[in-house]
Write an enzyme that holds these catalytic residues in place. Structure first.
Site: not given
Ligand code: PSU
Ligand code: MN
Length: 302
Positions: A23, A136, A139-140, A157
């Site tokens: 990425e 929140d 979208a991953d 994380k």
């Protein structure tokens, strides 16, 4: 063509060399210059040293690039006004001839388009703390549910709500496989209170799992969580205070939407005096190594 292959990636595809997607949001929004460019180059070298060809993915002036030349990589690492792209703004960047880096979601979309099965990153986006009011959720997670790519990361994380992130992945039917450990790793730290949903120990086993999923035509992605090497970890007890501070500042400053993750990552880097960056670099190296070995094992088993 919807995308352009770099000369090196085109040659690898021609020769049947396994390919690992990488990425680019980590380059533009995850690390400062020049460590971002150095890390991106080192990661590519690690993939090559393990028998695969790296394909760093980004949109440059509206063109979707699968593989970047060294000049493009260096340019991206210093460019300004780079969009952080996910599924929602991918086509916008292309139609407006913008330059954008791809998040985990956008990189998965591009990798699947180019028939690249394996992708290495640092950490995935997930369910943010307070998502029950902010809504929140990266979208991953939806992309992992839909798009058939194996994503190698170091867990999620602790700036996120990791238990909720794992619940969503389970609901969406995403296999979450921890390598060589019984607990789900928390990015900077090897251990978390959460047990590994699934565990495998070798790249060959991951390749066999991929083959079984393909035979079953299950679709969707697979998440591989690779704990950071012990010499480079920051124990959870140490990092906790900084996480609380960064989250407090984000709330106070009203940071929202796609700015949340880059803001938190940037503050963590400052609050740890660069120590989080050192860990981040080490775990990406480690993930690139594993992803390359998985890609090689998938080719040799097929
Ligand atoms: N988590 C990390 N490092 C990162 C990111 C997440 O530990 O660099 C980046 C990845 O590109 C990921 C994106 O796909 O942030 C998620 O952003 P958001 O939370 O806005 O979906
Ligand atoms: Mn978000």
């Amino acid at each position: 063509m919807k995308f352009q292959l770099s000369p090196a990636v085109a040659a690898a595809m021609e020769n049947g060399t396994p390919i690992v997607a990488l990425e680019s949001t980590i380059i533009t929004h995850g690390m400062p210059f020049p460590q971002n460019v150095e890390t991106a180059r080192d990661v590519e070298e690690i993939v090559r040293a393990n028998g695969a060809e790296p394909a760093t993915i980004a949109i440059i002036d509206g063109d979707l690039m699968i593989g970047l030349t060294d000049d493009q990589l260096t340019g991206l690492g210093q460019a300004e006004n780079v969009m952080k792209l996910s599924r929602a703004d991918f086509a916008f960047a292309m139609s407006q001839k913008r330059t954008g880096s791809t998040t985990v979601a956008a990189t998965m979309i591009a990798a699947a388009m180019a028939d690249i099965a394996v992708f290495a990153t640092g950490g995935i986006g997930g369910v943010h703390r307070g998502a029950e009011t902010s809504f929140d959720i990266s979208a991953d997670l939806e992309e992992l549910a839909t798009t058939n790519v194996i994503v190698v990361c170091a867990g999620a994380k602790a700036i996120l709500d990791v238990p909720k992130t794992l619940e969503v992945l389970e609901s969406k039917g995403v296999p979450v496989i921890v390598i060589g450990s019984d607990t789900f790793p928390a990015f900077w730290s090897r251990e978390s209170p959460l047990s590994a949903p699934l565990r495998l120990d070798t790249a060959q086993q991951v390749a066999a799992h991929a083959r079984a999923r393909a035979q079953m035509e299950l679709g969707g992605g697979t998440l591989i969580a690779n704990p950071v090497p012990v010499d480079h970890e920051i124990p959870a007890t140490e990092i906790g205070q900084y996480i609380e501070q960064a989250l407090g500042e984000a709330a106070q400053q009203g940071i929202s939407g796609k700015d949340v993750t880059p803001f938190l990552l940037g503050r963590m880097l400052e609050l740890t005096n660069g120590r989080s960056l050192e860990t981040n670099i080490a775990l990406i190296h480690h993930n690139a190594n594993l992803a390359a070995r998985i890609a090689v094992a998938m080719v040799s088993q097929s």
